[in-house]
Design an enzyme around this catalytic site. Structure first.
Site, PDB file in Angstrom:
ATOM      1  N   ASP A 182       0.850  -1.186   0.000  1.00 42.85           N
ATOM      2  CA  ASP A 182       0.000   0.000   0.000  1.00 42.85           C
ATOM      3  C   ASP A 182       0.892   1.244   0.000  1.00 42.85           C
ATOM      4  O   ASP A 182       1.853   1.306  -0.754  1.00 42.85           O
ATOM      5  CB  ASP A 182      -0.972  -0.050   1.189  1.00 42.85           C
ATOM      6  CG  ASP A 182      -2.152   0.894   1.025  1.00 42.85           C
ATOM      7  OD1 ASP A 182      -3.127   0.507   0.373  1.00 42.85           O
ATOM      8  OD2 ASP A 182      -2.089   2.029   1.537  1.00 42.85           O
TER       9      ASP A 182
ATOM     10  N   HIS B 194      -4.583  -7.998   0.182  1.00 42.80           N
ATOM     11  CA  HIS B 194      -3.901  -6.716   0.319  1.00 42.80           C
ATOM     12  C   HIS B 194      -3.168  -6.569   1.648  1.00 42.80           C
ATOM     13  O   HIS B 194      -2.128  -5.923   1.720  1.00 42.80           O
ATOM     14  CB  HIS B 194      -4.943  -5.601   0.169  1.00 42.80           C
ATOM     15  CG  HIS B 194      -4.367  -4.229   0.147  1.00 42.80           C
ATOM     16  ND1 HIS B 194      -3.524  -3.785  -0.852  1.00 42.80           N
ATOM     17  CD2 HIS B 194      -4.521  -3.172   1.001  1.00 42.80           C
ATOM     18  CE1 HIS B 194      -3.195  -2.523  -0.624  1.00 42.80           C
ATOM     19  NE2 HIS B 194      -3.775  -2.134   0.504  1.00 42.80           N
TER      20      HIS B 194
ATOM     21  N   TYR C 177      -3.483  10.885   0.837  1.00 46.63           N
ATOM     22  CA  TYR C 177      -3.973  10.820  -0.546  1.00 46.63           C
ATOM     23  C   TYR C 177      -3.911  12.201  -1.198  1.00 46.63           C
ATOM     24  O   TYR C 177      -3.486  12.340  -2.352  1.00 46.63           O
ATOM     25  CB  TYR C 177      -5.404  10.278  -0.565  1.00 46.63           C
ATOM     26  CG  TYR C 177      -5.499   8.821  -0.220  1.00 46.63           C
ATOM     27  CD1 TYR C 177      -5.567   7.846  -1.200  1.00 46.63           C
ATOM     28  CD2 TYR C 177      -5.515   8.405   1.115  1.00 46.63           C
ATOM     29  CE1 TYR C 177      -5.649   6.500  -0.883  1.00 46.63           C
ATOM     30  CE2 TYR C 177      -5.594   7.066   1.447  1.00 46.63           C
ATOM     31  CZ  TYR C 177      -5.658   6.121   0.454  1.00 46.63           C
ATOM     32  OH  TYR C 177      -5.733   4.779   0.776  1.00 46.63           O
TER      33      TYR C 177
END
Length: 387
Positions: A180, A364, A308
């Protein structure tokens, strides 16, 4: 070592836990159209079941005690007070290793894998493959201080993490592992500090190579994967769009409502794990909620989501410059339910891939879902890097 890390202990006040339970039992629930299941987001029945258990079944104090088994520290790094777990192996010649989480994860993702790395002989491994493990919280996550100025994108975080490893902890050479956002952070470290990073192990692709402008044309497999990835992005990445553009607007609801935060995270954990639609096939309820508690009890959902925005707006890079490549030896552990790993020839455009492992299961959150598989692959890859 120019800075002395300060030992840290996790101690959530009783009032925070009482307030959490009160908010959970007073949740105002939305409606849902029968027949859609998870297609419109977190399924109502699943969220309500998790909320009920969170309020009346989950034992934070037991989880807190388990977390405090590790050696936690804080230290000033680049003007921020950073939190990290530092577990040293007793074995001579152990390799220093940074392991880095992403969102919506935390350092807790590594709670089962740490001992497998520091004491491999307890888990069927060789003591010669041992690591000194450093597992930091990203800036603005869990117990790491939140940035107060713009610009804390993954590349900037990589500089902080190199300073932590090299300047604070005194590791001149070390390995790095990430998934990630951790994949981008550790990739930035490998790109900019090749003299220190002896090897890079990833379970999600971080950087992409720039295509066009004289680069090798895409082959059919790469074209097909890109088309599928773009289609998936359009359907499943709305969270990326809102956290990358308006994270503060979202944070008002998630910061104030534990049920809202639960629903936001439960949908991602269910979609991104190898669980066949039932999260407990991959991650226990207690593990999911412990990770969630590291956002709720610290009030870090707003600062965590901002990574982000910083990535998109302040110089974070997902694509390398033309002709640029991570030349540190790199391993890719490919778990079948991972959300972003292209075919090997695509990844090799950006990295010096020397090991490529197709895993039989997992998603993930690899360290949380399949710690044995991930640890074994890491030990095999780093074997010899420091020798």
């Amino acid at each position: 070592m120019s800075v002395n890390p300060v030992p840290f202990r996790i101690e959530v006040p009783d009032g925070v836990l009482a307030d959490l339970r009160d908010r959970l039992v007073r949740t105002r629930w939305p409606d849902q159209i029968d027949g859609y299941g998870w297609r419109q987001g977190a399924e109502l029945g699943a969220v309500r079941r998790h909320a009920a258990y969170w309020a009346d079944g989950y034992d934070w104090r037991a989880s807190e005690a388990e977390l405090n088994r590790f050696h936690h520290f804080t230290a000033p790094v680049g003007g921020l007070r950073m939190h990290f777990v530092h577990e040293r192996s007793p074995h001579h010649g152990a390799t220093p290793l940074l392991i880095q989480h992403g969102w919506p994860g935390s350092f807790f993702e590594f709670h089962r894998i740490i001992e497998m790395l520091t004491h491999p002989e307890r888990h069927g491994g060789d003591p010669q493959d041992a690591f000194h493990v450093v597992a930091p919280s990203l800036p603005g996550f869990a117990f790491s201080e939140a940035p107060r100025e713009p610009g804390m994108h993954p590349g900037a975080i990589g500089e902080l993490m190199h300073s932590l490893m090299h300047d604070v902890l005194g590791y001149e050479r070390y390995g790095a592992q990430g998934g990630d956002w951790g994949a981008l952070v550790t990739s930035a470290m490998a790109l900019r500090h090749r003299e220190s990073v002896v090897g890079l192990h990833l379970n999600m692709q971080g950087y992409r190579a720039k295509t066009g402008d004289g680069a090798r044309p895409l082959d059919d497999e790469e074209k097909g994967w890109l088309a599928r990835a773009r289609s998936a992005f359009a359907e499943d990445m709305a969270y990326f769009a809102i956290q990358g553009t308006r994270p503060t607007s979202l944070a008002y609801g998630l910061h104030d409502s534990p049920a809202g935060l639960l629903g936001w995270f439960l949908e991602k954990f269910t979609a991104w794990t190898d669980c066949d639609g039932d999260l407990e096939n991959a991650v226990t309820r207690d593990e999911f909620l412990t990770n969630l508690m590291l956002y709720w009890t610290t009030g870090r959902i707003a600062s965590a989501a901002r990574i982000y925005y910083e990535h998109i707006h302040t110089g974070g890079r997902g694509t390398l410059a033309a002709g640029e490549r991570v030349e540190v030896p790199t391993a890719m552990a490919v778990f079948p339910r991972e959300i972003l790993v292209g075919p090997r020839q695509w990844v090799e455009r950006a990295y010096d891939i020397v090991r490529w492992t197709e895993m039989p299961r997992g998603g993930h959150f690899a360290a949380l879902e399949q710690p044995e598989l991930l640890a074994a692959d890491m030990r095999a890859f780093f074997r010899g890097c420091m020798r």
